[in-house]
Design a protein around this motif. Structure first.
Motif, PDB file in Angstrom:
ATOM      1  N   SER A 158       0.850  -1.188   0.000  1.00  0.00           N
ATOM      2  CA  SER A 158       0.000   0.000   0.000  1.00  0.00           C
ATOM      3  C   SER A 158       0.889   1.241   0.000  1.00  0.00           C
ATOM      4  CB  SER A 158      -0.918   0.024   1.221  1.00  0.00           C
ATOM      5  OG  SER A 158      -0.176   0.230   2.398  1.00  0.00           O
ATOM      6  N   ASP A 159       0.333   2.336  -0.473  1.00  0.00           N
ATOM      7  CA  ASP A 159       1.033   3.622  -0.487  1.00  0.00           C
ATOM      8  C   ASP A 159       0.399   4.501   0.572  1.00  0.00           C
ATOM      9  OD1 ASP A 159       2.281   5.998  -0.946  1.00  0.00           O
ATOM     10  OD2 ASP A 159       1.862   6.068  -3.097  1.00  0.00           O
ATOM     11  N   GLY A 160       1.153   4.800   1.622  1.00  0.00           N
ATOM     12  CA  GLY A 160       0.613   5.599   2.719  1.00  0.00           C
ATOM     13  C   GLY A 160       0.923   7.073   2.634  1.00  0.00           C
ATOM     14  N   ARG A 161       1.599   7.498   1.583  1.00  0.00           N
ATOM     15  CA  ARG A 161       2.014   8.901   1.527  1.00  0.00           C
ATOM     16  C   ARG A 161       0.832   9.856   1.497  1.00  0.00           C
ATOM     17  NH1 ARG A 161       6.034   8.364  -3.475  1.00  0.00           N
ATOM     18  NH2 ARG A 161       4.261   7.051  -4.086  1.00  0.00           N
ATOM     19  N   ALA A 162      -0.168   9.563   0.681  1.00  0.00           N
ATOM     20  CA  ALA A 162      -1.329  10.454   0.626  1.00  0.00           C
ATOM     21  C   ALA A 162      -2.068  10.464   1.962  1.00  0.00           C
ATOM     22  CB  ALA A 162      -2.271  10.020  -0.492  1.00  0.00           C
ATOM     23  N   ALA A 163      -2.181   9.308   2.603  1.00  0.00           N
ATOM     24  CA  ALA A 163      -2.857   9.242   3.901  1.00  0.00           C
ATOM     25  C   ALA A 163      -2.085  10.000   4.964  1.00  0.00           C
ATOM     26  CB  ALA A 163      -3.040   7.783   4.309  1.00  0.00           C
ATOM     27  N   ILE A 164      -0.753   9.960   4.903  1.00  0.00           N
ATOM     28  CA  ILE A 164       0.053  10.731   5.862  1.00  0.00           C
ATOM     29  C   ILE A 164      -0.131  12.220   5.610  1.00  0.00           C
ATOM     30  CG2 ILE A 164       2.432  11.297   6.518  1.00  0.00           C
ATOM     31  CD1 ILE A 164       3.099   8.322   6.205  1.00  0.00           C
ATOM     32  N   ARG A 165      -0.209  12.625   4.336  1.00  0.00           N
ATOM     33  CA  ARG A 165      -0.497  14.042   4.052  1.00  0.00           C
ATOM     34  C   ARG A 165      -1.859  14.428   4.613  1.00  0.00           C
ATOM     35  NH1 ARG A 165       1.627  12.756  -1.112  1.00  0.00           N
ATOM     36  NH2 ARG A 165      -0.465  12.656  -1.991  1.00  0.00           N
ATOM     37  N   ASP A 166      -2.841  13.541   4.469  1.00  0.00           N
ATOM     38  CA  ASP A 166      -4.169  13.824   5.025  1.00  0.00           C
ATOM     39  C   ASP A 166      -4.108  13.941   6.548  1.00  0.00           C
ATOM     40  OD1 ASP A 166      -5.232  13.731   2.488  1.00  0.00           O
ATOM     41  OD2 ASP A 166      -5.983  11.674   2.675  1.00  0.00           O
ATOM     42  N   THR A 281     -10.244   1.703  22.418  1.00  0.00           N
ATOM     43  CA  THR A 281      -9.473   2.445  23.405  1.00  0.00           C
ATOM     44  C   THR A 281     -10.230   3.714  23.783  1.00  0.00           C
ATOM     45  OG1 THR A 281      -8.255   3.624  21.660  1.00  0.00           O
ATOM     46  CG2 THR A 281      -7.282   1.577  22.492  1.00  0.00           C
ATOM     47  N   ASP A 282      -9.806   4.336  24.853  1.00  0.00           N
ATOM     48  CA  ASP A 282     -10.435   5.585  25.292  1.00  0.00           C
ATOM     49  C   ASP A 282      -9.373   6.670  25.340  1.00  0.00           C
ATOM     50  OD1 ASP A 282     -12.174   7.470  26.236  1.00  0.00           O
ATOM     51  OD2 ASP A 282     -12.112   6.771  28.311  1.00  0.00           O
ATOM     52  N   PRO A 283      -9.393   7.589  24.374  1.00  0.00           N
ATOM     53  CA  PRO A 283     -10.338   7.705  23.256  1.00  0.00           C
ATOM     54  C   PRO A 283      -9.942   6.776  22.114  1.00  0.00           C
ATOM     55  CG  PRO A 283      -8.721   9.448  23.107  1.00  0.00           C
ATOM     56  CD  PRO A 283      -8.394   8.690  24.370  1.00  0.00           C
ATOM     57  N   PRO A 284     -10.866   6.521  21.174  1.00  0.00           N
ATOM     58  CA  PRO A 284     -10.503   5.768  19.971  1.00  0.00           C
ATOM     59  C   PRO A 284      -9.388   6.483  19.208  1.00  0.00           C
ATOM     60  CG  PRO A 284     -12.877   5.955  20.182  1.00  0.00           C
ATOM     61  CD  PRO A 284     -12.293   6.879  21.200  1.00  0.00           C
ATOM     62  N   ILE A 285      -8.464   5.710  18.664  1.00  0.00           N
ATOM     63  CA  ILE A 285      -7.240   6.277  18.101  1.00  0.00           C
ATOM     64  C   ILE A 285      -7.400   6.578  16.605  1.00  0.00           C
ATOM     65  CG2 ILE A 285      -4.802   5.823  17.604  1.00  0.00           C
ATOM     66  CD1 ILE A 285      -4.705   4.175  20.158  1.00  0.00           C
ATOM     67  N   THR A 286      -7.071   7.800  16.238  1.00  0.00           N
ATOM     68  CA  THR A 286      -7.004   8.194  14.835  1.00  0.00           C
ATOM     69  C   THR A 286      -5.860   7.434  14.176  1.00  0.00           C
ATOM     70  OG1 THR A 286      -7.962  10.385  15.159  1.00  0.00           O
ATOM     71  CG2 THR A 286      -6.456  10.122  13.300  1.00  0.00           C
ATOM     72  N   ALA A 287      -6.147   6.807  13.038  1.00  0.00           N
ATOM     73  CA  ALA A 287      -5.146   5.912  12.454  1.00  0.00           C
ATOM     74  C   ALA A 287      -5.245   5.878  10.935  1.00  0.00           C
ATOM     75  CB  ALA A 287      -5.320   4.494  13.012  1.00  0.00           C
ATOM     76  N   ILE A 288      -4.164   5.420  10.327  1.00  0.00           N
ATOM     77  CA  ILE A 288      -4.110   5.178   8.888  1.00  0.00           C
ATOM     78  C   ILE A 288      -4.284   3.681   8.661  1.00  0.00           C
ATOM     79  CG2 ILE A 288      -2.610   5.193   6.859  1.00  0.00           C
ATOM     80  CD1 ILE A 288      -1.413   7.811   7.981  1.00  0.00           C
ATOM     81  N   ALA A 289      -5.254   3.328   7.845  1.00  0.00           N
ATOM     82  CA  ALA A 289      -5.575   1.923   7.602  1.00  0.00           C
ATOM     83  C   ALA A 289      -5.062   1.485   6.238  1.00  0.00           C
ATOM     84  CB  ALA A 289      -7.084   1.704   7.679  1.00  0.00           C
ATOM     85  N   GLN A 290      -4.476   0.296   6.200  1.00  0.00           N
ATOM     86  CA  GLN A 290      -4.076  -0.309   4.940  1.00  0.00           C
ATOM     87  C   GLN A 290      -5.129  -1.338   4.507  1.00  0.00           C
ATOM     88  OE1 GLN A 290       0.206  -0.995   4.184  1.00  0.00           O
ATOM     89  NE2 GLN A 290       0.407  -1.114   6.404  1.00  0.00           N
ATOM     90  N   ALA A 319      -3.641   3.584   1.082  1.00  0.00           N
ATOM     91  CA  ALA A 319      -4.088   3.560   2.476  1.00  0.00           C
ATOM     92  C   ALA A 319      -5.000   4.766   2.692  1.00  0.00           C
ATOM     93  CB  ALA A 319      -2.890   3.623   3.417  1.00  0.00           C
ATOM     94  N   HIS A 320      -5.729   4.784   3.811  1.00  0.00           N
ATOM     95  CA  HIS A 320      -6.622   5.924   4.042  1.00  0.00           C
ATOM     96  C   HIS A 320      -6.697   6.257   5.529  1.00  0.00           C
ATOM     97  CE1 HIS A 320      -9.224   2.371   4.497  1.00  0.00           C
ATOM     98  NE2 HIS A 320      -9.915   3.092   5.350  1.00  0.00           N
TER      99      HIS A 320
END
Length: 347
Positions: A158-166, A281-290, A319-320
């Motif tokens: 997967s390419d995570g670069r765009a998701a990391i920019r987001d 988790t508390d709070p739910p974790i913001t994440a990049i998904a593949q 990835a997003h």
């Protein structure tokens, strides 16, 4: 245990006819095929896979060497590989490298000795001599998730670069300016690529990434704890810690809570490689998904193409970003999340 001779005697045919039936040879009459299969069922005969592999030069077996079986990302990847391989008539032998090049080489050597038809690998480093020899020596091979630079092997990733920019744009909108990263091993392509993408995304907002805000991890939870402790000891700690994989994110969360601090009130946390636990988790974790399941299935299809002598192309899937509440996002602005890979599989 019944032998092929027993099957031939019970069916009233020759051993050669039984062999042709078991290998789906078209020259066998329907009547002989029916009698042979009836005898196979009645006697509980099981063909000798080793002997068959010697005749056909195929074992119908694939090898999979993953970086860390305890990492939920690789666990799901292995599951999708096994499912797709089974659908295509192959079995899978899995080796866990535990992020160690020596274990990776051990598994690769063992799998090659067992005459597997093809090999899927997520390399733990830039390429040991054994790995390079296997890749260049004619063994059908596909790299999945990670790859070795300069080696002519198809890569499914997967390419995570765009998701990391987001992610960086999202953090910037929330007002964060001091952003740190827990990096994976620089010897891995994913480790170096995610740091480079993070640095590039920050630069687009004229935000520096000082050396003090880059912590060297190893894709293990312990390094996430260690690096986060170092960040928190700085005279000016970061406002956000971005962990370049899920286990390091969980280690970071442990370190933050061990000091009695709160996420996101005292420090924000985001992660690469979403896992089902993050919503609990508390709070739910913001994440990049593949797209893990899709990657595993595509890697198997590419490997089978190579085994069968056809060209196989590399494949890159996006990835997003999944926005949750670990970076100071307003609770009232929650958006429905896309279905997880497990939910997609169930549909």
């Amino acid at each position: 245990m019944a032998s092929i001779k027993d099957v031939a005697a019970a069916a009233g045919v020759s051993v050669a006819t039984v062999s042709r039936v078991l290998n789906s040879h078209p020259s066998v009459s329907p009547d002989a095929r029916t009698r042979v299969m009836a005898a196979v069922d009645a006697l509980g005969y099981r063909p000798n896979a080793v002997a068959r592999s010697l005749r056909t030069d195929q074992t119908r077996t694939l090898g999979l060497v993953i970086s860390d079986v305890l990492n939920p990302y690789f666990t799901e990847l292995a599951r999708s590989v096994e499912e797709e391989a089974r659908a295509l008539g192959y079995s899978v032998i899995i080796g866990n490298a535990d992020e160690r090049p020596d274990l990776q080489d051990h598994h690769v050597r063992t799998l090659l000795d067992r005459r597997i038809d093809g090999l899927l690998v997520s390399p733990t480093d830039g390429g040991s001599p054994l790995m390079l020899d296997a890749a260049r020596g004619g063994t059908p091979m596909v790299f999945v998730d990670r790859w070795i630079q300069g080696v002519d092997v198809p890569v499914v990733r997967s390419d995570g670069r765009a998701a990391i920019r987001d992610l960086v744009a999202h953090l910037h909108r929330l007002g964060h300016r001091r952003l740190a990263i827990i990096a994976g091993p620089a010897a891995t392509t994913t480790g170096s690529e995610r740091v480079a993408a993070f640095r590039e995304a920050l630069a687009s907002y004229e935000i520096d990434l000082p050396d003090a805000y880059i912590g060297q991890g190893d894709f293990q939870a312990g390094s996430g704890r260690r690096v986060t402790d170092g960040f928190l000891d700085l005279p000016e700690p970061p406002e956000v810690v971005f962990a370049a994989d899920n286990l390091m994110a969980l280690g970071a969360l442990d370190a933050i809570r061990a000091r009695g601090l709160r996420v996101p009130g005292d420090i924000a946390l985001a992660a690469f490689d979403d896992i089902p636990w993050f919503v609990h988790t508390d709070p739910p974790i913001t994440a990049i998904a593949q797209p893990t399941t899709e990657l595993g299935r595509a890697a198997v299809r590419a490997l089978v193409e190579r085994i069968e002598g056809r060209a196989a192309e590399s494949l890159t899937l996006p990835a997003h970003l999944l926005v949750r509440h670990s970076c100071g996002e307003p609770r009232t602005a929650e958006q429905p999340e896309p279905p997880t890979s497990m939910e997609r599989r169930a549909r």
